[in-house]
Scaffold this motif. Structure first.
Motif, PDB file in Angstrom:
ATOM      1  N   UNK A  17      16.318 -38.998 -45.545  1.00  0.00           N
ATOM      2  CA  UNK A  17      17.012 -39.479 -46.611  1.00  0.00           C
ATOM      3  C   UNK A  17      17.644 -40.985 -47.109  1.00  0.00           C
ATOM      4  N   UNK A  18      18.081 -41.258 -45.827  1.00  0.00           N
ATOM      5  CA  UNK A  18      18.992 -42.662 -45.872  1.00  0.00           C
ATOM      6  C   UNK A  18      17.734 -43.849 -45.254  1.00  0.00           C
ATOM      7  N   UNK A  19      18.421 -44.264 -45.747  1.00  0.00           N
ATOM      8  CA  UNK A  19      17.090 -45.982 -45.407  1.00  0.00           C
ATOM      9  C   UNK A  19      18.024 -46.459 -43.659  1.00  0.00           C
ATOM     10  N   UNK A  20      16.991 -46.947 -43.224  1.00  0.00           N
ATOM     11  CA  UNK A  20      17.676 -47.244 -41.590  1.00  0.00           C
ATOM     12  C   UNK A  20      16.337 -48.542 -41.071  1.00  0.00           C
ATOM     13  N   UNK A  21      17.243 -49.418 -40.858  1.00  0.00           N
ATOM     14  CA  UNK A  21      16.085 -50.359 -39.231  1.00  0.00           C
ATOM     15  C   UNK A  21      15.451 -49.666 -38.514  1.00  0.00           C
ATOM     16  N   UNK A  22      14.364 -49.587 -38.372  1.00  0.00           N
ATOM     17  CA  UNK A  22      13.233 -48.588 -37.381  1.00  0.00           C
ATOM     18  C   UNK A  22      14.134 -48.840 -35.638  1.00  0.00           C
ATOM     19  N   UNK A  23      14.877 -47.696 -35.288  1.00  0.00           N
ATOM     20  CA  UNK A  23      14.963 -47.362 -33.955  1.00  0.00           C
ATOM     21  C   UNK A  23      14.834 -46.581 -33.912  1.00  0.00           C
ATOM     22  N   UNK A  24      15.620 -46.105 -32.120  1.00  0.00           N
ATOM     23  CA  UNK A  24      15.011 -44.762 -31.361  1.00  0.00           C
ATOM     24  C   UNK A  24      16.318 -44.787 -30.416  1.00  0.00           C
ATOM     25  N   UNK A  25      15.246 -44.047 -29.225  1.00  0.00           N
ATOM     26  CA  UNK A  25      16.237 -43.951 -27.656  1.00  0.00           C
ATOM     27  C   UNK A  25      15.434 -44.517 -26.959  1.00  0.00           C
ATOM     28  N   UNK A  26      15.305 -45.591 -26.560  1.00  0.00           N
ATOM     29  CA  UNK A  26      14.442 -45.979 -25.125  1.00  0.00           C
ATOM     30  C   UNK A  26      14.534 -44.270 -24.219  1.00  0.00           C
ATOM     31  N   UNK A  27      13.008 -44.287 -23.489  1.00  0.00           N
ATOM     32  CA  UNK A  27      12.464 -43.101 -23.035  1.00  0.00           C
ATOM     33  C   UNK A  27      12.084 -43.801 -21.135  1.00  0.00           C
ATOM     34  N   UNK A  28      12.511 -43.168 -20.580  1.00  0.00           N
ATOM     35  CA  UNK A  28      12.703 -43.412 -18.860  1.00  0.00           C
ATOM     36  C   UNK A  28      11.172 -43.871 -19.046  1.00  0.00           C
ATOM     37  N   UNK A  29      11.251 -45.450 -17.988  1.00  0.00           N
ATOM     38  CA  UNK A  29       9.827 -45.993 -17.535  1.00  0.00           C
ATOM     39  C   UNK A  29       8.933 -47.353 -18.347  1.00  0.00           C
ATOM     40  N   UNK A  30       9.879 -47.298 -19.806  1.00  0.00           N
ATOM     41  CA  UNK A  30       9.379 -47.499 -20.806  1.00  0.00           C
ATOM     42  C   UNK A  30      10.609 -49.368 -20.976  1.00  0.00           C
ATOM     43  N   UNK A  31       9.638 -50.603 -20.631  1.00  0.00           N
ATOM     44  CA  UNK A  31      10.856 -51.405 -20.954  1.00  0.00           C
ATOM     45  C   UNK A  31      11.166 -52.157 -22.449  1.00  0.00           C
ATOM     46  N   UNK A  32      11.863 -52.314 -22.519  1.00  0.00           N
ATOM     47  CA  UNK A  32      13.355 -52.236 -23.958  1.00  0.00           C
ATOM     48  C   UNK A  32      11.585 -52.947 -24.867  1.00  0.00           C
ATOM     49  N   UNK A  33      10.744 -53.787 -24.472  1.00  0.00           N
ATOM     50  CA  UNK A  33      10.092 -54.392 -25.670  1.00  0.00           C
ATOM     51  C   UNK A  33       8.846 -53.400 -25.779  1.00  0.00           C
ATOM     52  N   UNK A  34       8.578 -52.582 -25.043  1.00  0.00           N
ATOM     53  CA  UNK A  34       7.655 -51.096 -24.985  1.00  0.00           C
ATOM     54  C   UNK A  34       8.540 -50.691 -26.152  1.00  0.00           C
ATOM     55  N   UNK A  35       9.734 -49.763 -25.306  1.00  0.00           N
ATOM     56  CA  UNK A  35      10.942 -49.065 -26.576  1.00  0.00           C
ATOM     57  C   UNK A  35      10.982 -49.382 -27.539  1.00  0.00           C
ATOM     58  N   UNK A  36      11.125 -51.039 -28.355  1.00  0.00           N
ATOM     59  CA  UNK A  36      10.868 -51.160 -29.334  1.00  0.00           C
ATOM     60  C   UNK A  36       9.863 -50.700 -30.347  1.00  0.00           C
ATOM     61  N   UNK A  37       8.245 -51.300 -29.490  1.00  0.00           N
ATOM     62  CA  UNK A  37       7.478 -51.593 -30.264  1.00  0.00           C
ATOM     63  C   UNK A  37       6.793 -50.077 -30.321  1.00  0.00           C
ATOM     64  N   UNK A  38       7.199 -49.053 -29.422  1.00  0.00           N
ATOM     65  CA  UNK A  38       6.976 -47.697 -29.740  1.00  0.00           C
ATOM     66  C   UNK A  38       7.707 -47.166 -31.067  1.00  0.00           C
ATOM     67  N   UNK A  39       8.971 -47.355 -31.590  1.00  0.00           N
ATOM     68  CA  UNK A  39       9.455 -46.672 -32.022  1.00  0.00           C
ATOM     69  C   UNK A  39       9.752 -47.502 -33.717  1.00  0.00           C
ATOM     70  N   UNK A  40       8.408 -48.598 -33.231  1.00  0.00           N
ATOM     71  CA  UNK A  40       8.431 -49.626 -34.908  1.00  0.00           C
ATOM     72  C   UNK A  40       7.516 -48.871 -35.320  1.00  0.00           C
ATOM     73  N   UNK A  41       6.471 -48.701 -34.280  1.00  0.00           N
ATOM     74  CA  UNK A  41       4.950 -47.924 -34.893  1.00  0.00           C
ATOM     75  C   UNK A  41       5.428 -46.266 -35.543  1.00  0.00           C
TER      76      UNK A  41
END
Ligand code: ZN
Length: 190
Positions: free
Chosen positions: A62-86
């Motif tokens: 219920x609170x606003x946040x910048x899209x974010x989440x935990x990196x998963x095994x096997x991901x690059x940083x950019x892949x992780x952030x693109x996934x969380x954004x999506x």
């Protein structure tokens, strides 16, 4: 974590709730959940606005946040952030669209906080599985006391300033109990 690793006493409901925070057993031993974890955040700007999502899931639902989440095994940083954004906002950007913005420590929840930035030219977005509302907002539209993670406010406010000035640096963040501080490490032209 159910038992104090120091003395083995069961941790109470009250002491184990919260978002990965360090807990204290009845004897006063301080212990941390397994970690540190890597938290990636997508600072996506459109003009002088940033993309936010209203969290649909705990913690801080219920609170606003910048899209974010935990990196998963096997991901690059950019892949992780693109996934969380999506997953949060239905904004689909290629991993290559992201450049480093910030590395930081959130020591009291044992997380490494990595912010990546991207710019978009339209405000197209929609609620993903993890959001109940999404949108691009100007800095003055944000209620800074009501955001999901006030400890990241320095990082978000700096991202706003950069979106307005179009001068993008790389930062180091210290987000501790005592500090909410972002220090410039490098800026083009320095
Ligand atoms: Zn203990």
């Amino acid at each position: 974590m159910k038992y104090c690793p120091e003395c083995g006493v069961a941790l109470t409901e009250q002491s184990i709730q919260g978002r990965g925070e360090a807990v204290r057993c009845a004897a006063g031993h301080l212990s941390y959940p397994p970690g540190p974890k890597i938290l990636v955040a997508a600072f996506v700007s459109c003009g002088d606005k940033l993309l936010w999502m209203k969290r649909g899931n705990p913690p801080r639902a219920g609170h606003w946040a910048i899209p974010a989440g935990f990196m998963e095994s096997g991901e690059t940083l950019r892949e992780a952030v693109a996934r969380e954004l999506w997953e949060g906002t239905c904004v689909s950007l290629p991993a290559e669209a992201f450049t480093p913005y910030m590395i930081g420590s959130i020591n009291f929840i044992s997380e490494v906080y990595i912010g990546m930035r991207a710019t978009v030219t339209t405000e197209d977005c929609a609620c993903g599985d993890e959001a109940t509302d999404v949108g691009f907002f100007r800095e003055e539209e944000i209620d800074w006391d009501e955001v999901a993670y006030p400890s990241a406010n320095a990082a978000v406010k700096t991202a706003y300033r950069e979106a307005r000035s179009k001068r993008f640096g790389v930062y180091h963040g210290n987000f501790t109990r005592e500090l909410d501080q972002l220090d410039l490490v490098w800026q083009p032209g320095d």
